[in-house]
Design a protein around this motif. Structure first.
Motif, mmCIF file in Angstrom:
data_model
loop_
_atom_site.group_PDB
_atom_site.id
_atom_site.type_symbol
_atom_site.label_atom_id
_atom_site.label_comp_id
_atom_site.label_asym_id
_atom_site.label_seq_id
_atom_site.Cartn_x
_atom_site.Cartn_y
_atom_site.Cartn_z
ATOM 1 N N LEU A 152 38.398 55.933 37.361
ATOM 2 C CA LEU A 152 37.478 56.830 36.821
ATOM 3 C C LEU A 152 36.809 57.585 38.056
ATOM 4 O O LEU A 152 37.007 58.841 38.204
ATOM 5 C CB LEU A 152 36.350 56.124 36.205
ATOM 6 N N ALA A 153 36.739 56.984 39.361
ATOM 7 C CA ALA A 153 36.370 57.660 40.552
ATOM 8 C C ALA A 153 37.626 58.759 40.874
ATOM 9 O O ALA A 153 37.307 59.773 41.310
ATOM 10 C CB ALA A 153 35.737 56.595 41.568
ATOM 11 N N ALA A 154 38.686 58.086 40.861
ATOM 12 C CA ALA A 154 40.057 58.733 41.586
ATOM 13 C C ALA A 154 40.090 60.058 40.529
ATOM 14 O O ALA A 154 40.420 61.200 41.094
ATOM 15 C CB ALA A 154 41.086 57.911 41.424
ATOM 16 N N THR B 87 36.985 45.635 35.228
ATOM 17 C CA THR B 87 36.021 46.856 35.498
ATOM 18 C C THR B 87 36.066 47.656 37.132
ATOM 19 O O THR B 87 35.939 48.522 36.822
ATOM 20 C CB THR B 87 34.424 46.055 35.453
ATOM 21 N N PHE B 88 36.597 46.839 37.713
ATOM 22 C CA PHE B 88 36.944 47.334 39.136
ATOM 23 C C PHE B 88 38.024 48.326 38.971
ATOM 24 O O PHE B 88 37.817 49.688 39.525
ATOM 25 C CB PHE B 88 37.282 46.403 40.103
ATOM 26 N N ILE B 89 39.181 48.141 38.185
ATOM 27 C CA ILE B 89 40.259 48.861 38.045
ATOM 28 C C ILE B 89 39.634 50.250 37.169
ATOM 29 O O ILE B 89 40.142 51.546 37.569
ATOM 30 C CB ILE B 89 41.242 48.488 37.505
ATOM 31 N N PHE B 90 38.999 49.928 36.212
ATOM 32 C CA PHE B 90 38.365 51.035 35.257
ATOM 33 C C PHE B 90 37.622 52.024 36.261
ATOM 34 O O PHE B 90 38.161 53.304 36.077
ATOM 35 C CB PHE B 90 37.530 50.478 34.364
#
Length: 152
Positions: free
Chosen positions: A10-12, A3-6
């Motif tokens: 998404l933020a990037a 979830t952190f990577i996702f």
């Protein structure tokens, strides 16, 4: 961890998309004439006013006040060093030309390979004596020191 990577990706991607939109708008404004820029700026939403006032103008001031003078300073330093290098090369070529000129005169006057020292009785011995005196300087010649002392 997934979830952190996702959410990080998404933020990037969102940040990249926002930068592309803002950059596209800035580039389209820069290519217009001044009157067209004013008319478009009146129609822009408040966000782009913020970007123009708080991002574009400070960046232009930074470039005009800091980056351009620094680039001129670097360019000036490079050109001065390059100029010194060219002057050294010119001095070396001048000395080489004088050397070849002297050798040509020596060969022309018959002072070739047989007596290169310049001490013989040829026409050119006086020339080479003067050259040796100039090369060694006046400090090694006692006659020059006497004339300098008497001038004082």
């Amino acid at each position: 961890m997934f979830t952190f990577i996702f959410f990080a990706s998404l933020a990037a991607l969102s940040a990249v998309g926002a930068l592309l939109l803002v950059g596209w708008q800035i580039l389209s404004l820069r290519s217009l004439s001044e009157n067209e820029q004013k008319s478009k700026a009146d129609v822009l939403p408040p966000f782009f006013d913020f970007v123009r006032e708080d991002v574009v103008r400070p960046f232009e001031e930074f470039v005009a006040g800091t980056v351009r003078p620094a680039m001129f300073k670097i360019g000036e330093k490079f050109l001065r060093r390059f100029r010194l290098l060219v002057l050294r090369a010119e001095a070396l070529l001048h000395r080489l030309s004088d050397y070849f000129h002297g050798k040509r005169i020596a060969i022309k006057n018959g002072n070739g390979a047989s007596s290169q020292s310049g001490n013989g009785g040829s026409k050119n011995s006086e020339f080479w004596g003067e050259m040796r005196e100039f090369k060694n300087g006046p400090q090694n010649n006692p006659d020059n020191n006497k004339t300098k002392d008497s001038e004082k």
